[in-house]
Motif scaffolding. Structure first.
Motif, short mmCIF file in Angstrom:
data_model
loop_
_atom_site.label_atom_id
_atom_site.label_comp_id
_atom_site.label_asym_id
_atom_site.label_seq_id
_atom_site.Cartn_x
_atom_site.Cartn_y
_atom_site.Cartn_z
N GLY A 85 6.02 -5.82 1.53
CA GLY A 85 7.27 -6.49 1.24
C GLY A 85 7.28 -7.89 1.81
O GLY A 85 6.35 -8.30 2.51
N SER A 86 8.31 -8.60 1.51
CA SER A 86 8.45 -9.95 2.04
C SER A 86 8.51 -9.90 3.56
O SER A 86 9.26 -9.12 4.15
N GLY A 87 7.68 -10.72 4.18
CA GLY A 87 7.69 -10.79 5.63
C GLY A 87 6.88 -9.72 6.32
O GLY A 87 6.91 -9.60 7.55
N LEU A 88 6.12 -8.91 5.55
CA LEU A 88 5.32 -7.83 6.12
C LEU A 88 3.86 -8.01 5.72
O LEU A 88 3.55 -8.14 4.54
N ALA A 89 2.96 -8.05 6.71
CA ALA A 89 1.54 -8.21 6.44
C ALA A 89 0.74 -7.41 7.46
O ALA A 89 1.25 -7.04 8.52
N TYR A 90 -0.53 -7.16 7.11
CA TYR A 90 -1.44 -6.47 8.01
C TYR A 90 -2.75 -7.24 8.09
O TYR A 90 -3.15 -7.89 7.12
N ALA A 91 -3.42 -7.15 9.23
CA ALA A 91 -4.70 -7.82 9.42
C ALA A 91 -5.59 -6.98 10.30
O ALA A 91 -5.11 -6.29 11.21
#
Length: 206
Positions: A85-91
């Motif tokens: 979603g907007s504003g959600l990321a993984y690395a």
């Protein structure tokens, strides 16, 4: 890390996440966190050792711009499958072995969180790094499993991490070790969430 505690590879964690039940975010933890940290929509956050992302998604649901970091492929696969979603990321990042990602810049974050992972990490060094990443009013939050000083399963090694009676994938610290965390921070708060877990909130790294 100590020589007495087993060392886990990313492949070990892949196997564990393939069969383990996710650690849920309880209403008690969420409510206590919001009271302690005083969130505002639009804050920037990093969720360290995010696993399959339950807490990362909770931060995003509160309106934070958050990246979850983990080094386990299976955990990150589950996190991404659970929704974006907007504003959600993984690395992907091995916190102990890899260089600090360029995304974690000094004075760039409002909130850094780390649930159940500190006993596996070089936490004194990590807390120094976290202090640099946070803005002047930034907050660090950790959820930590704890064991009694006289727990026979809690023999500690060189950095003090302690195996949990639930098994090696549930490592814990003693209350004394938790009490020693926070050197270099002007504000330190702890509170109990259950018989075997407590929260640590640090502010104002000096």
């Amino acid at each position: 890390m100590s020589t007495s505690a087993p060392q886990f590879t990313a492949a070990d964690w892949d196997t564990w996440y393939s069969t383990a039940r996710p650690i849920v975010v309880t209403d008690k933890e969420a409510d206590a966190f919001r009271r302690a940290v005083r969130l505002r929509p639009g804050m920037t956050a990093a969720d360290l050792a995010c696993g399959s992302g339950q807490w990362t998604r909770q931060l995003a649901a509160w309106g934070l711009q958050v990246t979850g970091y983990d080094y386990c492929d299976e955990a990150l696969r589950q996190a991404r499958t659970a929704g974006a979603g907007s504003g959600l990321a993984y690395a992907q990042w091995d916190i102990t072995a890899d260089p600090i990602p360029p995304s974690l810049k000094p004075d760039s974050l409002d909130v850094v969180t780390c649930r159940y992972a500190l006993p596996y990490l070089e936490y004194a060094r990590l807390l120094t790094d976290v202090g640099r990443w946070l803005k002047p009013a930034g907050v660090f939050y950790a959820l930590i499993r704890v064991v009694a000083e006289d727990d026979p399963s809690g023999a500690s090694g060189s950095t003090g991490e302690r195996p949990d009676p639930l098994g090696p994938f549930h490592r814990a610290l003693s209350r004394k070790q938790v009490g020693a965390l926070g050197t270099g921070w002007a504000s330190r708060t702890t509170y109990q969430l259950s018989r075997r877990s407590c929260a640590l909130v640090l502010r104002d790294y000096e």
